[in-house]
Design an enzyme around this catalytic site. Structure first.
Site, PDB file in Angstrom:
ATOM      1  N   GLN A 130       0.696  -1.233  -0.050  1.00 20.50           N
ATOM      2  CA  GLN A 130       0.113  -0.016   0.051  1.00 20.50           C
ATOM      3  C   GLN A 130       0.932   1.306  -0.021  1.00 20.50           C
ATOM      4  O   GLN A 130       1.782   1.578   0.859  1.00 20.50           O
ATOM      5  CB  GLN A 130      -0.947   0.042   1.381  1.00 20.50           C
ATOM      6  CG  GLN A 130      -2.013   1.102   1.333  1.00 20.50           C
ATOM      7  CD  GLN A 130      -2.784   1.337   2.356  1.00 20.50           C
ATOM      8  OE1 GLN A 130      -2.265   2.088   3.309  1.00 20.50           O
ATOM      9  NE2 GLN A 130      -3.894   1.081   2.338  1.00 20.50           N
ATOM     10  N   TYR A 213      -5.759  11.307   3.644  1.00 19.05           N
ATOM     11  CA  TYR A 213      -4.541  11.470   3.220  1.00 19.05           C
ATOM     12  C   TYR A 213      -4.379  12.063   1.958  1.00 19.05           C
ATOM     13  O   TYR A 213      -5.456  12.356   1.217  1.00 19.05           O
ATOM     14  CB  TYR A 213      -3.504  10.140   3.121  1.00 19.05           C
ATOM     15  CG  TYR A 213      -3.500   9.466   4.727  1.00 19.05           C
ATOM     16  CD1 TYR A 213      -2.728  10.422   5.675  1.00 19.05           C
ATOM     17  CD2 TYR A 213      -4.162   8.385   5.068  1.00 19.05           C
ATOM     18  CE1 TYR A 213      -2.774   9.679   6.980  1.00 19.05           C
ATOM     19  CE2 TYR A 213      -4.054   7.910   6.446  1.00 19.05           C
ATOM     20  CZ  TYR A 213      -3.499   8.604   7.241  1.00 19.05           C
ATOM     21  OH  TYR A 213      -3.297   8.084   8.517  1.00 19.05           O
ATOM     22  N   GLY A 360      -9.382  -6.417   9.405  1.00 20.54           N
ATOM     23  CA  GLY A 360      -8.418  -5.363  10.144  1.00 20.54           C
ATOM     24  C   GLY A 360      -8.180  -6.057  11.320  1.00 20.54           C
ATOM     25  O   GLY A 360      -7.360  -6.587  11.660  1.00 20.54           O
TER      26      GLY A 360
END
Length: 409
Positions: A130, A213, A360
């Site tokens: 990522q 982001y 997650g």
């Protein structure tokens, strides 16, 4: 040290219970036939539809992947995760809140990641990197930002509210960034990061377009108020993401993806637009991205735990993310992320809503999620919140690679 309970508050209880899964202390006993079928993504085939989401863990050695990280990823690969996404991996020196976040901009980092991808492949799994640029949620006084010799860049000179750089004197929050003069400079950095990721043996790259982001900052009108071709209309605000994807495709061909949080990541990092503007912007992005031949798109659903409150109001643009945006993907596989239980994962895949799912927190607390689901065993390891992101002066293995696998029967 970052205490996740202070960061997210009591809403973590809803995550810890995985929608009641831990409370009942059992995994669904029904056959998970759809979850354990292979899936072709780009040029690779993954052995099952269970993915490990990108999870910041703050364990690198001065941005270089190390042996404890190798053990962490290897555990989860041999534990049945058919597909692994690296934690957010910095494409250039930035003043991140995560002092020990890894990068992929130099040879030492490439060498460290190469050991990890080799181990993951040896365990029978596949792995994407990522690629991550923080944009305005960096800090100019952080050591890596100083070493970079660059200001904190963002689409517009608009500060995000919040933040806490605990390793800096006074624990400051976010500051006003410098407007990025030429966005193509960052796009080129993403491309170079992809070249390094390929050298490191990653099977592909996932563009981090979520969580406030830099890609997300370009998409959102609250953080992007440019008047040039990179701002204004939904088409212009989607341009940065699309041009970055095209640059990554030049390196990796079909083995490129993007992660998005159209509900604005629950308001995380001070993001959020009105619902119609959200639909218009992400609809435009996904319609165009669908033409690029991506390996997959990940959509992050609403999560109350990250729905940050500013001035007494929740920040998220709460809506049915999957139901709203899946119709824009005619050709691209969809992965669903956030709060998915094994039972729901099977349903999402079997009914065609999703090609696969990402887990997650269950991946944090269980090195063998895939094996447990296959065998009908409980996801019953309690999270170690104190050491979730590590702690200064403490063995990095604690709360990281010391969660037990289920006992064999």
């Amino acid at each position: 040290m970052t205490d996740v309970r202070n960061r997210f508050g009591p809403q973590w209880a809803s995550i810890v219970c995985y929608k009641g899964l831990v409370q009942s202390n059992v995994c669904p006993t029904s056959t998970m036939s759809s979850l354990f079928t292979p899936l072709k993504l780009g040029s690779i085939t993954i052995s099952n539809r269970i993915g490990m989401s990108a999870l910041t863990r703050n364990r690198s050695s001065a941005t270089v992947p190390n042996e404890v990280m190798l053990e962490y990823y290897f555990q989860r690969a041999k534990g049945g995760a058919g597909f692994i996404i690296s934690e957010g991996t910095l494409i250039t020196r930035q003043g991140t809140e995560w002092q020990a976040a890894p990068g992929v901009w130099n040879d030492a980092q490439v060498a460290g990641w190469k050991k990890i991808t080799n181990a993951v492949h040896g365990a029978g799994s596949k792995m994407y990197c990522q690629v991550w640029h923080l944009g305005r949620v960096s800090h100019p006084d952080a050591p890596e930002q100083i070493a970079a010799g660059e200001p904190v860049y963002a689409p517009s000179a608009i500060s995000a509210r919040g933040g806490k750089f605990r390793f800096l004197p006074g624990k400051p929050g976010y500051v006003k960034p410098t407007e990025l003069p030429d966005p193509t400079v960052i796009i080129e950095q993403f491309k170079q990061a992809a070249i390094h990721a390929k050298e490191a043996g990653f099977d592909g790259v996932e563009l981090h377009g979520a969580n406030g982001y830099i890609v997300h900052q370009f998409l959102d009108s609250s953080s992007n108020q440019r008047t040039d071709k990179w701002g204004g209309s939904p088409e212009n605000r989607a341009r940065f993401a699309l041009e970055t994807l095209k640059a990554l495709i030049e390196v990796y061909g079909p083995d490129v993806s993007i992660k998005l949080s159209p509900e604005q990541a629950g308001g995380y990092n001070d993001m959020g637009m009105p619902l119609q503007e959200t639909i218009d912007t992400y609809g435009c992005l996904l319609s165009e991205a669908d033409k690029l031949g991506l390996a997959y798109v990940t959509l992050v659903r609403y999560a109350e735990s990250t729905d940050v409150e500013y001035d007494g109001k929740k920040r998220a643009t709460k809506h049915d993310v999957v139901g709203t945006f899946k119709p824009f993907l005619k050709n691209t596989p969809l992965f669903v992320n956030a709060g998915v239980t094994p039972e729901e994962a099977e349903e999402l895949v079997s009914n065609g809503t999703a090609a696969g799912v990402f887990f997650g927190l269950p991946m944090v607390t269980h090195p063998d999620v895939g094996n447990r689901i296959r065998q009908g065993k409980p996801l019953d390891n309690a999270p170690d919140f104190v050491h979730l992101y590590g702690a200064e002066g403490v063995d990095p293995a604690i709360g990281y690679v010391d969660y037990p696998a289920a006992t064999s029967t």
